[in-house]
Every structure is written in C-alpha cells, then in structure tokens.
Design an enzyme around this catalytic site. Structure first.
Site, PDB file in Angstrom:
ATOM      1  N   SER A 112      -7.596   0.945   4.218  1.00 36.23           N
ATOM      2  CA  SER A 112      -8.039   0.569   2.724  1.00 36.23           C
ATOM      3  C   SER A 112      -9.454  -0.235   2.943  1.00 36.23           C
ATOM      4  O   SER A 112      -9.677  -0.617   3.992  1.00 36.23           O
ATOM      5  CB  SER A 112      -7.034  -0.083   2.091  1.00 36.23           C
ATOM      6  OG  SER A 112      -7.614  -0.897   0.991  1.00 36.23           O
ATOM      7  N   GLY A 148     -13.847  -1.143  -5.991  1.00 38.81           N
ATOM      8  CA  GLY A 148     -15.086  -0.473  -5.509  1.00 38.81           C
ATOM      9  C   GLY A 148     -15.142   0.396  -4.296  1.00 38.81           C
ATOM     10  O   GLY A 148     -15.954   0.245  -3.668  1.00 38.81           O
ATOM     11  N   THR A 179     -10.365   0.568  -8.700  1.00 31.70           N
ATOM     12  CA  THR A 179      -9.216  -0.043  -8.128  1.00 31.70           C
ATOM     13  C   THR A 179      -9.231  -1.360  -8.937  1.00 31.70           C
ATOM     14  O   THR A 179     -10.330  -1.306  -9.780  1.00 31.70           O
ATOM     15  CB  THR A 179      -9.505  -0.495  -6.673  1.00 31.70           C
ATOM     16  OG1 THR A 179      -9.503   0.680  -5.879  1.00 31.70           O
ATOM     17  CG2 THR A 179      -8.506  -1.774  -5.847  1.00 31.70           C
ATOM     18  N   ARG A 207       0.897  -1.186  -0.027  1.00 31.26           N
ATOM     19  CA  ARG A 207       0.047   0.121   0.168  1.00 31.26           C
ATOM     20  C   ARG A 207       0.910   1.121   0.131  1.00 31.26           C
ATOM     21  O   ARG A 207       1.991   1.198   0.447  1.00 31.26           O
ATOM     22  CB  ARG A 207      -0.799   0.095   1.415  1.00 31.26           C
ATOM     23  CG  ARG A 207      -1.683   1.109   1.549  1.00 31.26           C
ATOM     24  CD  ARG A 207      -3.173   0.821   1.018  1.00 31.26           C
ATOM     25  NE  ARG A 207      -4.328   1.654   1.545  1.00 31.26           N
ATOM     26  CZ  ARG A 207      -5.245   2.131   0.655  1.00 31.26           C
ATOM     27  NH1 ARG A 207      -4.888   1.728  -0.321  1.00 31.26           N
ATOM     28  NH2 ARG A 207      -6.023   2.811   1.191  1.00 31.26           N
TER      29      ARG A 207
HETATM   30  N1  GLY Z   1      -8.405   2.961  -2.526  1.00 31.14           N
HETATM   31  C1  GLY Z   1      -9.340   2.154  -2.163  1.00 31.14           C
HETATM   32  C2  GLY Z   1      -9.076   1.310  -1.051  1.00 31.14           C
HETATM   33  O1  GLY Z   1      -7.770   1.128  -0.863  1.00 31.14           O
HETATM   34  O2  GLY Z   1     -10.164   0.762  -0.454  1.00 31.14           O
END
Ligand code: GLY
Length: 575
Positions: free
Chosen positions: A458, A479, A387, A115
């Site tokens: 996230s 989503g 995503t 991430r």
């Molecule tokens: N940016 C979408 C997530 O990481 O939930």
C-alpha cells in the site's frame, strides 16, 4: 436561478424526507444540530476540545457529536469510518480495508493493519492468460479484483480503545443509510459517471443505479446497506464475516469470477504493526510500516532533504522542488524492489531508513543536476486514485489517523446484491507480473507478488507528529502512489515553510515516482517554477488535483485546529 432551483429541490426533499423519517431516528433526533438533508462544508475551524477532519461534512459532524457524548477519538473514528461508508461511497467503505495509526493519551502507539488480504485460492499468476500476458481488467473490475475486506474487523479492533458501545457507534451510519441524506454535486457526478460500470459489474441494480441523473440535493437512501449495518450491530463481527452477509458476498463472487469463500471471510484477521518513527527538525514523526510503503518513503525522503536548508530555498521554488524530486526518485526506486507484506517477504525496513543508507543514496545527488531514473536503481540490499483519510484528536490528547480504501473510486464497481455495499479492487495493488505497472503506474516484483493470505503493498500513509513528546498533528490523504509524496510535501510545508495547516494542505502539489521518469504538477502549481524545471531538463506533466488531505493540529494554547482539503467536500467539525 440554478442556486434557487437547487434550494427548492432540497426543500422539497426535506418535505419528502420528513414524511419518510417519521420512524425512529434515535441518533439524529438526539443530535438535531446535524441535519442529513441540509448541511454545509466547513473547511477550517478552531475548537476548544476535540476535532475531526474527514472527506464528508456529515461524517465529521457525527464524529464530533460522539466525542461530545463522552466518546474518545477511537469512538469517533469508528463512527466516522462507518458513516463514510454511507455518505462517501466512492472510498468510505465496509468492503475495503485500511490502516489506523494512533497515539493514546499516555503516549502508547498502535499501528492497526486492517488491509484486505488475498483469498486462499489466489496465486501469483492469477491475472495472466495462457501466454503469460496480464489481463487489463481482471485485477481492477468486478469481483475477481477483490481482496478479503478488512474494515469491519478493523473497527472492532479499534473498539478495544473506545468507551461507548459499538451498537451506539454504528447507529448514525445505519440511520444515514436507512433514511437517506442529501448528496453533494461531486457525489452526484461520481454516481452518474459510474452508473454503467455498476450495472455491468454487479449481479443486480442497487441504490446507486436507481437514477441515471443524480444531482446535488437528491436524497440517497440505501436500505440494503442499512440492513447489513444492522446485522453487524446485532451480531458483531459475525454480522459481516458470517451468516447472511457472508452468503451474499460469496454469491456475488459467482457473477464475475471472484474467489472469496466463506472460509476466507471467517479467517480474516487484522494485524498489529509496529509504527515507523523518525525525527525531522525537532519533530517526531510516526507513520505506517509495511505493508504500507508510506512510512518508509516519507522517512527516507525527509531524511534525504534534512541536511539542506529547505526553508531558505522557499516553497515551490526550482531549488526546493528539484531537491525534493531527487529524493522521491531514490525512495520510489526502493519501493518497487524492496517493499511488500513483511509476513511474506523480508522487507529491510531498518536498513532502508538508516542514516548510513540514506547518506549513501544521496551521494550522487548534485544540486541543480537533473537525475535520470534509468541511472537510479533500487539500493543494494533491498488509490483515478481513491481512498480516503480522516484525522481525529480528542480532549484528552488521543490522536487517531486512519486512511481507508476501496482502491479505485467506487472500488471494483461491484455492489454486493442484497447487502448494498461496494467491494474493493485492491488485488491490483499487488504486482500482477514483475515489471507490469498497476493502475497507478507503479511496478513491483517478488516482494509484492500475489500469495494466499498476503496483504498487497500500500501507499497509505496515516501520520502523526509529536513535539517534545506531546501530541501535535494527525494527518493523511488519499491518492494511490501519490500519497507518500503528498504527506512529505505537506509536512515540509508545515515544518520548513511554517505554513498553517490549511495552507499546507491546499498548497499545489507535485509527484514523481521514479518510473515513469516525469514529474507531475497540479494545474495551479507556479508556472515559473514548472517552466524552469522543464528548461533544466525535467520531463513535466500537468494533471488535475490529486489527493484530499485532512488533518487536525494542536495549537500552542491547546486548542484543536482542523482543516479539510480544498480539493473535495472535505469538512471539519468539533466542539
Ligand atoms: N489502494 C491504495 C493504496 O493502498 O495505496
């Protein structure tokens, strides 16, 4: 007529491209069955040995070819991720981040967190003005919205489990960027709709802005991106996090108040997270732990509904939807209060998923009674939505589930000039001010406040299932905050309602996230159920499709069945 015209257009591009591609295209020459200028979408197929399901046919075909060449699911995953960065630029990425969940052939589980992280100069109030009011755009648009990208570091970590050389695995992506590929109608629309923002947010025009009227069948060539990928091929991690690429990223920062420095890039490290495991009706479910909220949410929601006979209630009925929504309400209230990066905030994961806590949370649930989010607080302890997700299972039983993101579609709409890739706007996944909703309407507090080096909370939920300790399913979806709900509904469709993987993926969806206190239904959700829920007192909203779920399942005879979501260009491949 239109179809014929499209065919002619594609054919004329084929001729153009044939001339362009007289130079070496090592991978695609050796794999003539994959034609970047003429391919089709395959939504569902059974394969004898190995399969991939991803957001783009070319990425899935590349992954399958890599496995046929002797690579395993990890090799395929690297090639799929890098190819998606080229052929699916709205979410596939090298300028974003993600999570990989894997179970190798020996049963070893790995949760790899690549991430994005907040830059060293980031601080809690960085998106607030002098009066403490949040900016409507700075955490979403332009370089100021970027977290430090993690995808390339992530892929080098995945490579520890792979068999083939990284230089081979990145080659298909380089060739797709260098010599181009034919774009789909959805991609053409996306590029046209975002053109003005690309030009506004980036310091220079790029491959995406070369035309204003992209159409299906046009060839997209990304030379700058090809050069960046070649630098990675030649110099490894340093090809992205140092040298020319790092210089170009830092230069792009100056255009729109970005704060990522060369040190930030050099210091970026992926992290190993212990996966979250729980049982649901004889299925062992494995999902992603914080800084994803996804694993905790599906563990909570599925355990909340486990005491009820969901199969008897039926799919998409008033009874099953009411029960599932009330579980969503309680779990998402906990998300807002208790979840964040565990390296910065003590997330009470064990308690949140414990049987006792789950029982307590559902104590006030009365079947048929419509809950109110104002009456539900967090328990007393404590990705437009773009995503992309892909799933791979190889012939040895290695299972990989990767969800990866730029956050919004095409991220912060900023292309690093000269490097040809998009940057993420993941900083918006932090809580920029307590109680202020992010782009998904999600709120948060201290647990998810901005701190240097911290990972933003996230919803990505890459998930695996084993049955009797044998590999069974790899699944996930994009989503934003709808992700955990989609996975929850998909798994209930498979396990309780005995749907095939494809039917479970395509089934209409609903979404409730505590606040706002409303249930969103996809337009094709059974009308009778929606009307009754409304009459019963639920606040209802209708919306377009959300998510693009992709998965691979192992059938009882050992074959791999792969399914791609009807909602996109998602496509499967295998052998
Ligand atoms: N940016 C979408 C997530 O990481 O939930």
């Amino acid at each position: 007529m239109t179809k014929l015209f499209l065919k002619l257009t594609i054919n004329s591009f084929l001729i153009v491209c044939a001339t362009v591609s007289l130079q070496a295209q090592d991978f695609f020459k050796a794999h003539a069955q994959i034609n970047p200028y003429n391919y089709s979408v395959v939504k569902e197929k059974v394969f004898d040995h190995a399969a991939v399901s991803s957001a783009h046919p070319l990425a899935s075909m590349v992954g399958a070819a890599i496995m046929k060449d002797g690579g395993n699911a990890f090799d395929a995953a690297i090639s799929v991720q890098l190819s998606l960065a080229v052929v699916f630029p709205g979410a596939g990425n090298i300028g974003g981040g993600g999570f990989m969940l894997s179970r190798d052939k020996n049963g070893n589980l790995t949760g790899l967190d690549f991430r994005e992280a907040a830059p060293a100069k980031a601080h809690k109030d960085m998106y607030l003005d002098e009066k403490g009011n949040p900016s409507a755009t700075k955490s979403r648009d332009g370089a100021s919205a970027s977290g430090i990208p993690g995808s390339i570091a992530g892929m080098f970590s995945v490579h520890q489990n792979a068999k083939l050389a990284f230089s081979k695995l990145i080659e298909p992506a380089i060739e797709l960027a260098e010599y181009g590929f034919v774009i789909t109608e959805k991609e053409a629309k996306g590029l046209n709709n975002t053109r003005a923002q690309f030009l506004k947010n980036s310091s220079a025009p790029c491959a995406f802005t070369a035309k204003s009227n992209w159409k299906a069948g046009d060839t997209l060539i990304q030379k700058d991106l090809a050069n960046t990928l070649r630098r990675i091929q030649q110099n490894g991690l340093a090809g992205f996090y140092e040298g020319v690429t790092a210089d170009l990223i830092v230069k792009e920062m100056q255009h729109s108040e970005g704060i990522i420095t060369k040190e930030d890039l050099k210091n970026y490290q992926p992290k190993i997270r212990v996966p979250l495991e729980f049982d649901y009706r004889n299925h062992h479910i494995i999902s992603f732990a914080p800084p994803s909220s996804g694993g905790i949410l599906i563990a909570q929601m599925m355990q909340m509904i486990q005491p009820y006979d969901v199969q008897k209630m039926g799919a998409n009925t008033v009874a099953s939807v009411s029960l599932m929504v009330e579980a969503q309400r309680r779990a998402y209230a906990d998300r807002a209060e208790h979840m964040g990066d565990p390296d910065f905030y003590k997330v009470p994961t064990k308690t949140l998923v414990s049987a006792k806590y789950i029982q307590d949370r559902m104590k006030d649930y009365v079947p048929g009674v419509v809950g109110k989010s104002s009456a539900i607080k967090a328990g007393q302890i404590h990705e437009s939505e773009q995503t992309t997700h892909f799933s791979v299972i190889d012939k040895e039983g290695n299972m990989v589930s990767i969800t990866t993101t730029l956050n919004d579609t095409y991220g912060n709409k900023t292309i690093v000039a000269g490097a040809g890739f998009l940057l993420n706007n993941e900083m918006d996944d932090f809580s920029i001010k307590a109680g202020v909703p992010n782009m998904y309407g999600a709120i948060g507090g201290e647990a998810n406040s901005i701190q240097p080096g911290k990972r933003m909370l996230s919803s990505m939920t890459p998930t695996l299932i084993t049955v009797n300790n044998k590999p069974y399913l790899s699944i996930g979806t994009p989503g934003g905050t709808t992700i955990p709900n989609q996975v929850y509904e998909g798994l209930v469709n498979i396990i309780d309602h005995k749907m095939t993987l494809k039917a479970a993926i395509d089934a209409p969806r609903f979404h409730h996230q505590w606040i706002p206190d409303a249930v969103a239904f996809e337009a094709d959700f059974p009308e009778a159920t929606v009307n009754t829920l409304k009459a019963n007192g639920y606040s209802i909203t209708k919306r377009g499709y959300f998510g693009r779920m992709d998965g691979v399942i192992i059938l009882s005879n050992g074959q791999r069945e792969a399914a791609g979501d009807k909602r996109g260009d998602d496509s499967v491949a295998g052998y």
